[in-house]
Scaffold this motif. Structure first.
Motif, PDB file in Angstrom:
ATOM      1  N   SER A 155      19.322  -0.209  -1.640  1.00 46.41           N
ATOM      2  CA  SER A 155      19.596  -1.873  -2.981  1.00 46.41           C
ATOM      3  C   SER A 155      18.588  -1.792  -3.746  1.00 46.41           C
ATOM      4  O   SER A 155      18.211  -2.463  -5.463  1.00 46.41           O
ATOM      5  CB  SER A 155      20.576  -2.760  -2.665  1.00 46.41           C
ATOM      6  N   ALA A 156      17.522  -1.374  -2.539  1.00 50.48           N
ATOM      7  CA  ALA A 156      16.485  -1.876  -3.383  1.00 50.48           C
ATOM      8  C   ALA A 156      15.331  -0.286  -4.421  1.00 50.48           C
ATOM      9  O   ALA A 156      15.997   0.312  -3.622  1.00 50.48           O
ATOM     10  CB  ALA A 156      14.912  -1.708  -2.609  1.00 50.48           C
ATOM     11  N   PRO A 157      15.055  -0.632  -5.243  1.00 49.53           N
ATOM     12  CA  PRO A 157      14.878  -0.268  -6.385  1.00 49.53           C
ATOM     13  C   PRO A 157      13.482   0.709  -5.984  1.00 49.53           C
ATOM     14  O   PRO A 157      13.216   0.256  -4.642  1.00 49.53           O
ATOM     15  CB  PRO A 157      13.848  -1.027  -6.774  1.00 49.53           C
ATOM     16  N   ARG A 158      13.193   2.300  -6.193  1.00 53.02           N
ATOM     17  CA  ARG A 158      12.340   2.851  -5.859  1.00 53.02           C
ATOM     18  C   ARG A 158      11.145   3.191  -5.588  1.00 53.02           C
ATOM     19  O   ARG A 158      10.276   2.808  -4.848  1.00 53.02           O
ATOM     20  CB  ARG A 158      13.171   4.745  -6.039  1.00 53.02           C
ATOM     21  N   THR A 159      10.666   1.659  -6.710  1.00 52.94           N
ATOM     22  CA  THR A 159       9.240   1.661  -6.807  1.00 52.94           C
ATOM     23  C   THR A 159       9.027   0.517  -5.870  1.00 52.94           C
ATOM     24  O   THR A 159       7.553  -0.472  -5.297  1.00 52.94           O
ATOM     25  CB  THR A 159       8.824   0.872  -8.103  1.00 52.94           C
ATOM     26  N   VAL A 169       1.116  -1.144   0.293  1.00 55.48           N
ATOM     27  CA  VAL A 169       0.208   0.020   0.311  1.00 55.48           C
ATOM     28  C   VAL A 169       0.847   0.933  -0.212  1.00 55.48           C
ATOM     29  O   VAL A 169       0.643   1.984  -0.251  1.00 55.48           O
ATOM     30  CB  VAL A 169      -0.953   0.432   1.323  1.00 55.48           C
ATOM     31  N   ALA A 170       1.855   1.308   0.382  1.00 57.57           N
ATOM     32  CA  ALA A 170       2.836   2.382   0.824  1.00 57.57           C
ATOM     33  C   ALA A 170       3.765   2.546  -0.367  1.00 57.57           C
ATOM     34  O   ALA A 170       3.855   3.949  -1.361  1.00 57.57           O
ATOM     35  CB  ALA A 170       3.978   2.588   1.840  1.00 57.57           C
ATOM     36  N   ASP A 171       4.188   1.580  -1.339  1.00 60.86           N
ATOM     37  CA  ASP A 171       4.588   1.887  -2.351  1.00 60.86           C
ATOM     38  C   ASP A 171       3.052   2.482  -3.685  1.00 60.86           C
ATOM     39  O   ASP A 171       4.360   2.925  -4.715  1.00 60.86           O
ATOM     40  CB  ASP A 171       5.162   0.588  -2.885  1.00 60.86           C
ATOM     41  N   ARG A 172       2.346   1.800  -2.949  1.00 63.71           N
ATOM     42  CA  ARG A 172       1.208   2.562  -4.255  1.00 63.71           C
ATOM     43  C   ARG A 172       0.706   3.742  -4.484  1.00 63.71           C
ATOM     44  O   ARG A 172       0.504   4.313  -4.596  1.00 63.71           O
ATOM     45  CB  ARG A 172       0.144   1.640  -4.023  1.00 63.71           C
ATOM     46  N   PHE A 173       0.395   4.462  -3.336  1.00 69.70           N
ATOM     47  CA  PHE A 173      -0.366   5.353  -2.608  1.00 69.70           C
ATOM     48  C   PHE A 173       0.610   6.880  -2.091  1.00 69.70           C
ATOM     49  O   PHE A 173      -0.026   7.428  -1.976  1.00 69.70           O
ATOM     50  CB  PHE A 173      -1.745   5.276  -1.684  1.00 69.70           C
ATOM     51  N   GLY A 174       2.070   5.940  -2.201  1.00 69.81           N
ATOM     52  CA  GLY A 174       3.201   6.941  -0.770  1.00 69.81           C
ATOM     53  C   GLY A 174       3.335   6.691   0.443  1.00 69.81           C
ATOM     54  O   GLY A 174       2.377   6.630   1.208  1.00 69.81           O
ATOM     55  N   ALA A 175       4.492   6.759   0.609  1.00 70.23           N
ATOM     56  CA  ALA A 175       4.418   6.615   1.991  1.00 70.23           C
ATOM     57  C   ALA A 175       4.005   7.451   3.275  1.00 70.23           C
ATOM     58  O   ALA A 175       3.312   7.368   4.464  1.00 70.23           O
ATOM     59  CB  ALA A 175       6.430   5.893   3.133  1.00 70.23           C
ATOM     60  N   ARG A 176       4.368   9.230   3.178  1.00 67.14           N
ATOM     61  CA  ARG A 176       3.996   9.608   3.203  1.00 67.14           C
ATOM     62  C   ARG A 176       2.664   9.478   3.659  1.00 67.14           C
ATOM     63  O   ARG A 176       2.137   9.948   4.592  1.00 67.14           O
ATOM     64  CB  ARG A 176       4.336  11.157   3.569  1.00 67.14           C
ATOM     65  N   ARG A 177       1.748   9.424   2.667  1.00 66.77           N
ATOM     66  CA  ARG A 177       0.509   9.396   2.903  1.00 66.77           C
ATOM     67  C   ARG A 177      -0.715   8.343   4.408  1.00 66.77           C
ATOM     68  O   ARG A 177      -1.588   8.529   4.812  1.00 66.77           O
ATOM     69  CB  ARG A 177       0.231   9.183   1.552  1.00 66.77           C
ATOM     70  N   VAL A 178       0.179   7.226   3.922  1.00 62.75           N
ATOM     71  CA  VAL A 178       0.551   5.847   5.176  1.00 62.75           C
ATOM     72  C   VAL A 178       0.973   6.225   6.073  1.00 62.75           C
ATOM     73  O   VAL A 178      -0.290   6.194   7.169  1.00 62.75           O
ATOM     74  CB  VAL A 178       0.860   4.921   4.383  1.00 62.75           C
ATOM     75  N   MET A 179       1.262   7.372   6.117  1.00 65.43           N
ATOM     76  CA  MET A 179       1.938   7.101   7.492  1.00 65.43           C
ATOM     77  C   MET A 179       0.999   8.551   8.264  1.00 65.43           C
ATOM     78  O   MET A 179       0.547   8.792   9.014  1.00 65.43           O
ATOM     79  CB  MET A 179       3.306   7.876   8.302  1.00 65.43           C
ATOM     80  N   ILE A 180       0.673   9.771   7.570  1.00 65.41           N
ATOM     81  CA  ILE A 180      -0.252  10.523   8.325  1.00 65.41           C
ATOM     82  C   ILE A 180      -1.935   9.616   8.446  1.00 65.41           C
ATOM     83  O   ILE A 180      -2.281  10.475   9.465  1.00 65.41           O
ATOM     84  CB  ILE A 180      -0.898  12.022   6.733  1.00 65.41           C
ATOM     85  N   ALA A 181      -2.048   8.993   7.635  1.00 59.00           N
ATOM     86  CA  ALA A 181      -3.752   8.017   7.843  1.00 59.00           C
ATOM     87  C   ALA A 181      -2.838   7.590   9.367  1.00 59.00           C
ATOM     88  O   ALA A 181      -4.191   7.524   9.949  1.00 59.00           O
ATOM     89  CB  ALA A 181      -3.491   7.023   7.053  1.00 59.00           C
ATOM     90  N   GLY A 182      -2.109   6.988   9.313  1.00 61.14           N
ATOM     91  CA  GLY A 182      -1.587   5.937  10.440  1.00 61.14           C
ATOM     92  C   GLY A 182      -1.608   7.112  11.720  1.00 61.14           C
ATOM     93  O   GLY A 182      -2.249   6.926  12.946  1.00 61.14           O
TER      94      GLY A 182
END
Length: 428
Positions: free
Chosen positions: A357-361, A78-91
């Motif tokens: 090493s993780a791809p940014r996606t 979900v974070a990779d799809r909608f954005g980590a910042r949005r997920v954290m704000i909602a959380g």
């Protein structure tokens, strides 16, 4: 090696020596405050749940960890799809509401078991979505050349919270009870929420394909880890360290202490020495940067930790302090510090490898897999080490941990010996 090639190797990397961005430091400060709230709240929950009996306390704690494990990979997706910042704000917004509701409920109904279970489950669900997002934030806020220093600073801050959190938790729980702690926790979530509304990622992170089914996107994280050079070995080493390093202070040391008659104060001193060792290493790495050969440095950290574990067992089982001319507890504290130094070296050098090493996606999904690997490893080894200690002795369990770490170090040195920081920083 030609002189021109040697000169190129000594050339400073762009951005490597620059101060960490203010946006990262502000976010880290808020996240550290929130973590302190988590530590205090976790202590309070365990303390209050213990009033209902040992079985009830275990159920309450498990109720929080189980949904976190089951939903962790989904949270990363979900974070990779909608954005980590949005997920954290909602959380953070959800947790403010949950904490305030808990405070009101405690005021009117006390602390019945059903309320503790409900609060634990809700926190576990939110944590499953929040942790992968938070784990990926450093790479969204700092340049890849600064990642090692940024993560070392975060590790040092987290360890400092653990050192200070338990005594503070005891004071706050005694003074105000669970309701007051819940209000404090709401305040820490509010602090992070405000910061997240003001701070935006500095480095663009492409979103995953919105048309791809969620379950397939989650499994794609596993595929990417398997195909990214260095990541499978790094995750395997992370699991090995979790299996044999993390139980040292949480399981083996308490069993050793009870077996030889060390008191709670002495045991706490040894745990504090381990924390001091971790903070010492992370401060150095945060200021000066890490080794150019992170795989070898991480493996060296495991060797150091294994030697500390062996020394800790020796301090408890034989009068090693008398050989050195030190009191036994002092000798054990030195060995605990060695475990901390090794743990700090390992994490400070391997965490940038995994995240860098993780791809940014797939940043959040990779962080979710890191969490899963650690939890699954502990789920296996904690009961096994406890059973081994009961069947033989805590010293034998400690020796197994030391041997396990040495085996992991040998495997890591072989699998990651060619890995350099340049390869990590060049990941896309």
């Amino acid at each position: 090696m030609t002189s021109s090639h040697a000169a190129r190797r000594r050339t400073p990397r762009p951005g490597a020596g620059l101060p960490l961005p203010a946006s990262y430091l502000v976010w880290l400060a808020a996240a550290t405050v929130s973590q302190l709230g988590d530590v205090v709240f976790g202590f309070a929950m365990g303390w209050v749940a213990a009033e209902h009996g040992g079985t009830a306390a275990g159920v309450v704690l498990a109720a929080g960890s189980l949904p976190s494990v089951l939903l962790l990979l989904l949270g990363g997706t979900v974070a990779d799809r909608f954005g980590a910042r949005r997920v954290m704000i909602a959380g953070d917004a959800v947790m403010i509401a949950v904490s305030l509701a808990l405070a009101v409920a405690v005021l009117h109904a006390g602390t019945p078991l059903w309320l503790l279970l409900a609060a634990s489950v809700l926190r576990g669900i939110v944590s499953a979505f929040y942790r992968p997002s938070a784990g990926s934030m450093p790479r969204r806020l700092v340049a890849d050349e600064q990642l090692t220093r940024a993560l070392a600073l975060r590790q040092g801050a987290a360890q400092t919270v653990l050192l200070l959190g338990a005594p503070l938790a005891g004071i706050l729980v005694s003074a105000g009870g669970l309701g007051s702690v819940a209000l404090l926790d709401a305040g820490t979530f509010l602090a992070v929420l405000v910061v997240l509304l003001l701070v935006r990622p500095r480095y663009a992170t492409p979103s995953s394909d919105p048309g791809e089914p969620v379950w397939r996107a989650a499994l794609d994280g596993v595929r990417v880890v398997r195909r990214t050079p260095g990541l499978p070995a790094a995750l395997g080493l992370t699991g090995g360290a979790a299996a044999f390093l993390l139980p040292t202070m949480t399981l083996v040391l308490p069993l050793l202490a009870r077996d030889v008659g060390w008191g709670a104060s002495a045991t706490g001193t040894i745990m504090g020495a381990q924390g001091a060792g971790i903070v010492l290493v992370t401060v150095v790495v945060a200021r000066r940067g890490g080794s150019r050969r992170p795989g070898m440095a991480a493996s060296g950290g495991l060797v150091t930790a294994a030697l500390g574990q062996a020394g800790l067992v020796a301090a408890a089982s034989t009068p090693i302090g008398e050989v050195l001319g030190w009191p036994t507890i002092a000798a054990a504290a030195v060995m605990g510090c060695a475990v901390g130094v090794g743990s700090g070296l390992f994490t400070a050098h391997l965490a940038p490898v995994v995240l860098g090493s993780a791809p940014r996606t797939h940043l959040a999904r990779v962080q979710a897999l890191v969490g899963l690997v650690q939890v699954l490893a502990l789920t296996i080894t904690n009961p096994a080490l406890g059973a081994l200690a009961s069947a033989t002795s805590p010293a034998v369990a400690g020796g197994v941990c030391a041997l396990g770490l040495l085996a992991c170090a040998a495997g890591g040195a072989t699998a990651l010996r060619r890995l350099t920081l340049d390869q990590v920083e060049g990941a896309q």
